[in-house]
Scaffold this active site. Sequence first.
Site, PDB file in Angstrom:
ATOM      1  N   SER A  14       0.845  -1.193   0.000  1.00  0.00           N
ATOM      2  CA  SER A  14       0.000   0.000   0.000  1.00  0.00           C
ATOM      3  C   SER A  14       0.886   1.252   0.000  1.00  0.00           C
ATOM      4  O   SER A  14       1.682   1.427  -0.923  1.00  0.00           O
ATOM      5  CB  SER A  14      -0.958  -0.032   1.190  1.00  0.00           C
TER       6      SER A  14
ATOM      7  N   ASP B 125      -8.877  -4.384  -6.587  1.00  0.00           N
ATOM      8  CA  ASP B 125      -8.567  -3.445  -5.506  1.00  0.00           C
ATOM      9  C   ASP B 125      -9.432  -2.188  -5.640  1.00  0.00           C
ATOM     10  O   ASP B 125      -9.243  -1.386  -6.555  1.00  0.00           O
ATOM     11  CB  ASP B 125      -7.081  -3.083  -5.571  1.00  0.00           C
TER      12      ASP B 125
ATOM     13  N   HIS C   6      -7.672  -4.961  -1.867  1.00  0.00           N
ATOM     14  CA  HIS C   6      -6.415  -4.412  -1.352  1.00  0.00           C
ATOM     15  C   HIS C   6      -5.702  -5.368  -0.392  1.00  0.00           C
ATOM     16  O   HIS C   6      -4.487  -5.304  -0.238  1.00  0.00           O
ATOM     17  CB  HIS C   6      -6.700  -3.077  -0.655  1.00  0.00           C
TER      18      HIS C   6
END
Length: 818
Positions: A679, A756, A789
Amino acid sequence: MEGGEEEVERIPDELFDTKKKHLLDKLIRVGIILVLLIWGTVLLLKSIPHHSNTPDYQEPNSNYTNDGKLKVSFSVVRNNTFQPKYHELQWISDNKIESNDLGLYVTFMNDSYVVKSVYDDSYNSVLLEGKTFIHNGQNLTVESITASPDLKRLLIRTNSVQNWRHSTFGSYFVYDKSSSSFEEIGNEVALAIWSPNSNDIAYVQDNNIYIYSAISKKTIRAVTNDGSSFLFNGKPDWVYEEEVFEDDKAAWWSPTGDYLAFLKIDESEVGEFIIPYYVQDEKDIYPEMRSIKYPKSGTPNPHAELWVYSMKDGTSFHPRISGNKKDGSLLITEVTWVGNGNVLVKTTDRSSDILTVFLIDTIAKTSNVVRNESSNGGWWEITHNTLFIPANETFDRPHNGYVDILPIGGYNHLAYFENSNSSHYKTLTEGKWEVVNGPLAFDSMENRLYFISTRKSSTERHVYYIDLRSPNEIIEVTDTSEDGVYDVSFSSGRRFGLLTYKGPKVPYQKIVDFHSRKAEKCDKGNVLGKSLYHLEKNEVLTKILEDYAVPRKSFRELNLGKDEFGKDILVNSYEILPNDFDETLSDHYPVFFFAYGGPNSQQVVKTFSVGFNEVVASQLNAIVVVVDGRGTGFKGQDFRSLVRDRLGDYEARDQISAASLYGSLTFVDPQKISLFGWSYGGYLTLKTLEKDGGRHFKYGMSVAPVTDWRFYDSVYTERYMHTPQENFDGYVESSVHNVTALAQANRFLLMHGTGDDNVHFQNSLKFLDLLDLNGVENYDVHVFPDSDHSIRYHNANVIVFDKLLDWAKRAFDGQFVK
C-alpha cells in the site's frame, strides 16, 4: 577429460605393433574410467558440507537453531500458533447505572448469550439460548447481537454480506426476552442502532432511514424517502466510509433518544470507476463489471449535509453549515452530541487546512460557528474522539462542555472546552509527547479523564488520568517502569475496565476496579486500582514460545545525520537479528527493510507480534529493519508535517540513509539490501528505489502501490498534497516517474490485485506502461485476479507471501545479479 581423449587418438599407429596397440587401448579405457571416477568423487566431496565434530552443528537449511530450538516458519505463523488471544466485552451502555456500576457486559458462554458482572461473578442473566433460531420455517444463525440498554431485547443480525471494508448488509431481527419472540425488521439492512432509551431502532434500508418501535414491534415511520443509488441517508458512501468515519454509520442518537442526527450524502457528481471481476463465476465468459463512485484527487467530492430528526414531532431540519471553503467542498468529519439538545459538528475544507466547528441547537434550530482554526502549515487529521463533559456544579463544571485534541506547543494534547458554545479552552496536557487519538473516557463520579499517551516513549502506550480541576497533574494508571503498550475499555460508569497489555512481552487482559483506593504497585501492569482477575493470560502461547527461537526485536532511535537546518534527524527503528547471529562474520548478512511510512502512521511500536518479519529473519538468515522516517506519527507536528505537498521525498531519503548506515556494518553484505512495502509502503518502496538509483537498495518488493497520487482518493490525498490544481509540480515529483533510475537496482517485484477498490490496479498498469516506454526490464510481476487491497481472494494471501519470501531468497542467493 574430453581433451585428454583427443590427444590419445592422435598417437601415430606405426610406433606400435598390433598387440601392443590393443593392450594400450585397454589401458587407456581403464585409465579414462579411473580419472572420471576420481573427478566425480572430488566434485561430490566438494558439494558435501564439511561437518564439524561439535554437537551443535546444523544444516544450513535446518529447521532448528544451534541450541536445538525450532525456527519460526510460515506454517506455524499461518495456523496462528503465535497469535495471542484477546477478548472483547460488550459493556452494557446505560447511563442510568453510572452511580451503581456493576460492570455488566454481554458475552456468549455455555451455549447462551448472557449478561455477566465483572464485580459479582454469581450474576448471570440469560438473554438468548443458542446461536440459531427458526423464523418462518428457516433455521437462521446469529451472527451479531446488540443488547438494548435496558437488557429487555436483543438486536440480531443474520445473513450477513460484506460490502466494502467497514460495511455489511444483513437481515435484522428483534428478540423480545419476555415473550421469547423474534420480530423481523427487514432484509438487506445496512445499519441498525438502538436508541439510548431502548424504545426504538433506527435502521437504513435502500439508503433511507426508518424507525422501528420495539414497543409496538413494527416500523412506525420513515425518516427519509429520497434515498437512491447515489444519495445516502444515515450511511456513508465509499469515501466517507473509508477515509472519514472508518465505519458504516452516519447516524447518531441524542443521549435521551429524542433526536437523531444523520448525514445526507449526495455523490451524484462524483466520478465513476469501473472494476472488472474475472473469476467470480467460472461460467462467465465476460467479466462482471462493478461500478464505484470514487472521487480522485482534484475531482468533485460527495456533498454532505447534516440533518436532525425529532422523534417528538416527526420533523427534520437542515441546519446551515458553512465555513472557509476554498472551493465550495466541505467535509463533515465528526458529529458529537454535547447534551440532549446540542450537536457539535466538525468540518474541514477539502484540503484539511481549516477546521470549523459548529454548535447546532436542535430546539432553537440554529447553528453557530464556535471555532475556526488554521492548521498552520500542517493539516487537520480526522479524529472521532471528541468527548462530552456534562455540567456538574459539585466539580466546578457549570456548563456542558467537551474535551478535544489540539496541537499545543507542536504536539497533540488535550484541551477542555468548558462551555461547548465557546472557543475558549483549558490546556489539560502539554509537553514533547502526544496524546494518542484523543480522550479515552470520563468518570463523572470521580471527575477523572482517562487517556493514552506517549509520555514515556513514542514507541509505547500507557494509560493515565487527570482531574479536570488540576490540569497537567497527570496520574499514571499503568506501570511505566516497564516497557508496555496498553489499551483499556470501560464499563458504563467507568468504574471497571478491561485492561489489555499488548506487548512487548506476551499479552494479557485483566479486569481492574479503578475506584478501589488500593494502589497495587506490586501488581503486574497497573499501579492504580485493584486487579480483580485475569480474563486472559495466554498461558498456552507462553508455553509454545519455549520451544521456538523467535528472533527478538531491538528498538532504538537512529541518527540519520543532519537535515537542511543542521538538526539531527532522529527516527524510531527496530531490528530483528537472525537466529545464531554472529557479528564477527564479514559481508555476510542480507538486510530486509520493511516500510510503510504513511503520514501520521507508526510501525515501530512495542507490541507483541510474530509474523512475516520474523519468518524472514529465521528462514532467510537476514537482518530485518523497520524505520519510521519523517512524516510518521507521534514525534510532533514538525516531524510529520514537513512531508506536506511532497509525499515520497523525505520518507524515501530516510530509508536510504538507514540503508547506508546498515550497509557500512562489517557483518552486512551491502550487495544484499532490499526493501518491501504494501500500500503506502509499496509506494514508498518504488519511490526509494527511484531516488536511490541502486546505490544502497539492490532489491525492492512493492505490493498494491500508489504510483501517481492523481489516481488515489481525494479525501486522503488532498489532506497531505492539496489538489493537483493547487500543487501541480508536487504531484509530478511525488509520482513514481523516473523509472530509468529503477533500472539501476538489480531487480524489483510488483504485485497487485485486479479487484482493488482502494488502490486501483490502474496505478500498477500505468507504472508498467512507463517501464515499457523506457525499456526497463529488471522486474517481475504477479497479478491476483479479483483480489481487493488485502489480496485474499482464491488463496491469494498464501501465494503473495510465499512469493515474497521465495523472491527475497532468490535475490539474496544472487540469482538476480546483473
